[in-house]
Design a protein around this motif. Structure first.
Motif, short mmCIF file in Angstrom:
data_model
loop_
_atom_site.label_atom_id
_atom_site.label_comp_id
_atom_site.label_asym_id
_atom_site.label_seq_id
_atom_site.Cartn_x
_atom_site.Cartn_y
_atom_site.Cartn_z
N LYS A 278 0.86 -1.02 0.12
CA LYS A 278 0.14 -0.06 -0.02
C LYS A 278 0.92 1.43 -0.21
O LYS A 278 0.44 2.43 -0.61
CB LYS A 278 -0.91 0.03 1.23
CG LYS A 278 -2.09 -1.08 1.04
CD LYS A 278 -2.96 -0.82 2.11
CE LYS A 278 -4.46 -1.88 2.04
NZ LYS A 278 -5.11 -1.77 3.29
N GLU A 279 1.98 1.23 0.62
CA GLU A 279 2.89 2.47 0.56
C GLU A 279 3.28 2.60 -0.81
O GLU A 279 3.60 3.66 -1.12
CB GLU A 279 4.31 2.04 1.38
CG GLU A 279 3.87 2.11 3.06
CD GLU A 279 4.72 1.73 3.89
OE1 GLU A 279 4.67 1.78 5.21
OE2 GLU A 279 5.80 1.03 3.33
N ALA A 280 3.90 1.67 -1.63
CA ALA A 280 4.46 1.72 -2.73
C ALA A 280 3.31 2.10 -3.70
O ALA A 280 3.44 3.04 -4.47
CB ALA A 280 4.96 0.15 -3.43
N ARG A 281 1.92 1.77 -3.70
CA ARG A 281 1.02 2.43 -4.40
C ARG A 281 0.44 3.73 -3.93
O ARG A 281 0.40 4.61 -4.91
CB ARG A 281 -0.43 1.34 -3.99
CG ARG A 281 -1.85 1.74 -4.63
CD ARG A 281 -1.62 2.29 -6.25
NE ARG A 281 -1.26 1.41 -7.26
CZ ARG A 281 -1.34 1.50 -8.22
NH1 ARG A 281 -1.69 2.53 -8.65
NH2 ARG A 281 -0.82 0.51 -9.10
N ALA A 282 0.66 4.10 -2.92
CA ALA A 282 0.44 5.54 -2.56
C ALA A 282 1.50 6.20 -2.99
O ALA A 282 1.26 7.35 -3.70
CB ALA A 282 0.61 5.66 -1.03
N MET A 283 2.79 5.91 -3.22
CA MET A 283 3.78 6.68 -3.60
C MET A 283 3.61 6.92 -5.20
O MET A 283 3.73 8.06 -5.86
CB MET A 283 5.32 6.09 -3.37
CG MET A 283 6.21 6.87 -4.04
SD MET A 283 8.05 6.33 -3.54
CE MET A 283 9.01 7.74 -4.18
N VAL A 284 3.22 5.83 -5.92
CA VAL A 284 2.88 5.85 -7.34
C VAL A 284 1.62 6.87 -7.64
O VAL A 284 1.57 7.74 -8.50
CB VAL A 284 2.61 4.52 -7.90
CG1 VAL A 284 2.02 4.67 -9.46
CG2 VAL A 284 3.96 3.53 -7.91
N ASN A 285 0.67 6.81 -6.80
CA ASN A 285 -0.47 7.62 -6.92
C ASN A 285 -0.16 8.96 -6.54
O ASN A 285 -0.95 9.85 -7.23
CB ASN A 285 -1.55 6.91 -6.07
CG ASN A 285 -2.34 5.79 -6.51
OD1 ASN A 285 -2.08 5.22 -7.57
ND2 ASN A 285 -3.14 5.12 -5.52
N THR A 286 0.55 9.34 -5.72
CA THR A 286 0.97 10.82 -5.47
C THR A 286 1.68 11.24 -6.48
O THR A 286 1.38 12.32 -7.07
CB THR A 286 1.98 10.74 -4.11
OG1 THR A 286 1.35 10.04 -3.01
CG2 THR A 286 2.56 12.04 -3.96
N TRP A 287 2.49 10.52 -7.21
CA TRP A 287 3.51 11.12 -8.45
C TRP A 287 2.97 10.82 -9.65
O TRP A 287 3.92 11.13 -10.84
CB TRP A 287 4.67 10.82 -8.10
CG TRP A 287 5.30 11.56 -6.70
CD1 TRP A 287 5.79 11.14 -5.56
CD2 TRP A 287 5.45 12.97 -6.74
NE1 TRP A 287 6.19 12.00 -4.84
CE2 TRP A 287 5.96 13.22 -5.38
CE3 TRP A 287 5.14 14.10 -7.54
CZ2 TRP A 287 6.26 14.61 -4.81
CZ3 TRP A 287 5.37 15.34 -7.12
CH2 TRP A 287 5.94 15.49 -5.61
N ARG A 288 2.00 10.26 -10.04
CA ARG A 288 1.77 9.76 -11.37
C ARG A 288 1.55 10.69 -12.22
O ARG A 288 1.91 10.55 -13.32
CB ARG A 288 0.14 9.05 -11.24
CG ARG A 288 -0.32 8.46 -12.59
CD ARG A 288 -1.78 7.85 -12.56
NE ARG A 288 -1.62 6.60 -11.88
CZ ARG A 288 -2.40 6.40 -10.90
NH1 ARG A 288 -3.00 7.48 -10.13
NH2 ARG A 288 -2.36 4.94 -10.19
N ASP A 289 0.79 11.99 -12.07
CA ASP A 289 0.71 13.12 -13.05
C ASP A 289 2.08 13.57 -13.48
O ASP A 289 2.21 14.01 -14.33
CB ASP A 289 -0.34 14.08 -12.54
CG ASP A 289 -1.61 13.60 -12.32
OD1 ASP A 289 -1.92 12.74 -12.82
OD2 ASP A 289 -2.51 14.29 -11.58
N SER A 290 3.12 13.52 -12.17
CA SER A 290 4.18 14.50 -12.47
C SER A 290 5.14 13.35 -13.11
O SER A 290 6.07 13.75 -13.91
CB SER A 290 4.78 14.75 -11.14
OG SER A 290 5.99 15.48 -11.30
N TRP A 291 5.33 12.19 -12.80
CA TRP A 291 6.41 11.06 -12.94
C TRP A 291 6.27 10.85 -14.50
O TRP A 291 7.18 10.49 -15.14
CB TRP A 291 6.43 9.79 -12.39
CG TRP A 291 7.07 10.04 -10.99
CD1 TRP A 291 7.85 10.77 -10.71
CD2 TRP A 291 7.14 8.74 -10.06
NE1 TRP A 291 8.16 10.73 -9.24
CE2 TRP A 291 7.87 9.38 -8.84
CE3 TRP A 291 6.55 7.54 -9.86
CZ2 TRP A 291 8.24 8.60 -7.69
CZ3 TRP A 291 6.92 6.74 -8.67
CH2 TRP A 291 7.68 7.32 -7.85
#
Length: 395
Positions: A278-291
Motif C-alpha cells: 500500500k505504501e508503494a501504491r500510495a507513492m505511485v498515486n502521489t506522483w503519477r501526474d508528475s512522473w
C-alpha cells in the motif's frame, strides 16, 4: 492493631508474595519492561523523491523548483510561517527566487506499532534547506526539522485536515500506517505521516547524458545503482525500459508501452526495497501526474547510504525496523523538447512575451526554465538571446 487484623494483613502479604515470584529484582523488572517494548514493535517506513535536471555534461544544473503555484494544501507549513503568515511562495524572503539543483519532494514517514507509543523524530537536510512540513514541529531550522515528542495511535479514528481543492498530498494517506497525534501551539493535529520537503545543492548518484538516441550513464557514487527505469512521454505516446543491473549505455525506448504496466514495475521495485504494497501504491498515486508527464527521464532508487548521509534521521525509541526508499528522478532535455520550444520562440514576433511564456510553461511545466537556459547557451543571434532572456524572466 488487634491480633485478628494483624492476621488478616499477614495473610494478604502471604498471598501477594505467592503471586509475585520471590527474588524479583529491579533488573528482572527492567527486563520485563524491555520484553514488553520489544513485543510492541515500532516500525518506520519512508519514501520520497529527489528531482533534478541534467545539463549537457550529465551533471544536474541549477533551476527554480519553487517557481509557480504550490501543489500543497494551505494547512501545510513552510519556513516563513515562523515569522509571518505568508510563507515561501508569497514574497518576503523570496525563496522561489533562489536557484537550486535538487527538489526534495514529499518525503513521508509512516509509523506502525501494536499500541499507543510516544516517539520523537528529527531529520536534517545536510546539503539543503527545509521548505515545507506537516504536522506542526517543535523546532525548525533552515537545515532541519524536529517534531519533538508525539504519539503513534494505532486504531484511532482520527480526523485528518482536508481542503476542497485537489492535491496529490492526500494520496499518501492510503496506507495501513497508524495515525499520529502531535500537540503544540496549533492544538492537537492528526495525520497519517510526517511530511517534509526541501531544496538542495548536491550531486545525485547518476550523471546522465543524451547523445543522439542513446543515454550515457555514469555512476558517480561508491554504491551500486539498480534497477534503473528509462521513461519517455512524447506527445502522449509513452515507452520505457527497465534495466535490472547498471548499464553505461541505454537506448531510448520505443513508444509502445502502457502506464499501467510501468506502474506495476515501479511498485514491484519499491516493494523489493522494503516498502509495503500500500505504501508503494500510495507513492505511485502521489506522483503519477508528475512522473509520467511529457518528457524524457530516468528513475532509480538512491542508495540507502546516500540517503542517510543527505538526510540523517533520528528516531527515539529506536525502531525495530527502518525502511527508507528515496527515488532519484533525472529530467533529460531531449532534442524534441528543444525543437518544440524553439518553434514557440519563432512566434514571438507575433505574440507577447507573456503569452509565449505561459504556453511553454503549460507544455513543459517547471522544467521550461532549464530548457530555455540550455537553448540560450547554444544561441549566438543577439536578438534571439534577448528574447530568450526575457522569456526566462517571465517563466
Amino acid at each position: 492493631m488487634t491480633r485478628s487484623r494483624l492476621a488478616i494483613h499477614t495473610l494478604i502479604f502471604i498471598l501477594l508474595a505467592a503471586l509475585v515470584p520471590a527474588g524479583l529484582s529491579h533488573r528482572k523488572a527492567d527486563a520485563a519492561a524491555q520484553d514488553y517494548q520489544q513485543s510492541n514493535r515500532l516500525i518506520v517506513h519512508e519514501w520520497g523523491t529527489f528531482t533534478c535536471v541534467a545539463g549537457k555534461d550529465g551533471v544536474a544544473i541549477e533551476w527554480h523548483p519553487l517557481n509557480g503555484p504550490s501543489d500543497l494544501p494551505e494547512f501545510v507549513y513552510d519556513f516563513n510561517d515562523l515569522r509571518n503568515e505568508n510563507g515561501f511562495r508569497h514574497g518576503y524572503n523570496c525563496f522561489k527566487c533562489a536557484p537550486a539543483v535538487i527538489r526534495m519532494e514529499t518525503p513521508v514517514l509512516y509509523f506502525y506499532s501494536d499500541s499507543e507509543t510516544d516517539v520523537s523524530v528529527s531529520v536534517a537536510f545536510t546539503k539543503g534547506k527545509i521548505t515545507e512540513w506537516y504536522p506542526q514541529a517543535r523546532a525548525v531550522w533552515s537545515q532541519s526539522v524536529d517534531w519533538g515528542r508525539f504519539t503513534v495511535t494505532p486504531g484511532s479514528d482520527a480526523a485528518f485536515p482536508a481542503e476542497s481543492k485537489q492535491s496529490h498530498y492526500y494520496a499518501a494517506r492510503e496506507t495501513d500506517a497508524a495515525p499520529i497525534r502531535v500537540c503544540g501551539e496549533g492544538g492537537e493535529q492528526y495525520e497519517k505521516f510526517l511530511f517534509y520537503r526541501g531544496i538542495g545543492n548536491f550531486d545525485l548518484p547518476l550523471a546522465v547524458t543524451l547523445r543522439e538516441n542513446r543515454l550515457i550513464v555514469k555512476n558517480i557514487s561508491a554504491d551500486d545503482v539498480a534497477p534503473i527505469i528509462l521513461f519517455e512521454n512524447r506527445g502522449g505516446r509513452i515507452g520505457y525500459r527497465v534495466y535490472h543491473s547498471f548499464k553505461r549505455r541505454m537506448e531510448r525506448p520505443t513508444l509502445d508501452g502502457s502506464i499501467e504496466e510501468l506502474e506495476r514495475e515501479i511498485e514491484m521495485m519499491l516493494v523489493a526495497r522494503g516498502l509495503y504494497q500500500k505504501e508503494a501504491r500510495a507513492m505511485v498515486n502521489t506522483w503519477r501526474d508528475s512522473w509520467f508527464e511529457e518528457g524524457l527521464r530516468v528513475f532509480y532508487i538512491v542508495p540507502r547510504s546516500v540517503a542517510d548521509q543527505i538526510l540523517p534521521l533520528r528516531i527515539e525509541p529506536q525502531p525495530a525496523e527502518i525502511v527508507r526508499v528515496l527515488v532519484g528522478r533525472t529530467e533529460i532535455i531531449s532534442p524534441e523538447t528543444e525543437q518544440s520550444i524553439e518553434q514557440e520562440l519563432s512566434t514571438l514576433r507575433n505574440s507577447s512575451i507573456d503569452d509565449v511564456a505561459m504556453k511553454i510553461k503549460r507544455e513543459h511545466g517547471r522544467f521550461a526554465e532549464p530548457v530555455l537556459k540550455m537553448i540560450l547557451e547554444k544561441t549566438t543571434d543577439a536578438k534571439a538571446r534577448t528574447r530568450i532572456e526575457r522569456l526566462i524572466k517571465s517563466s
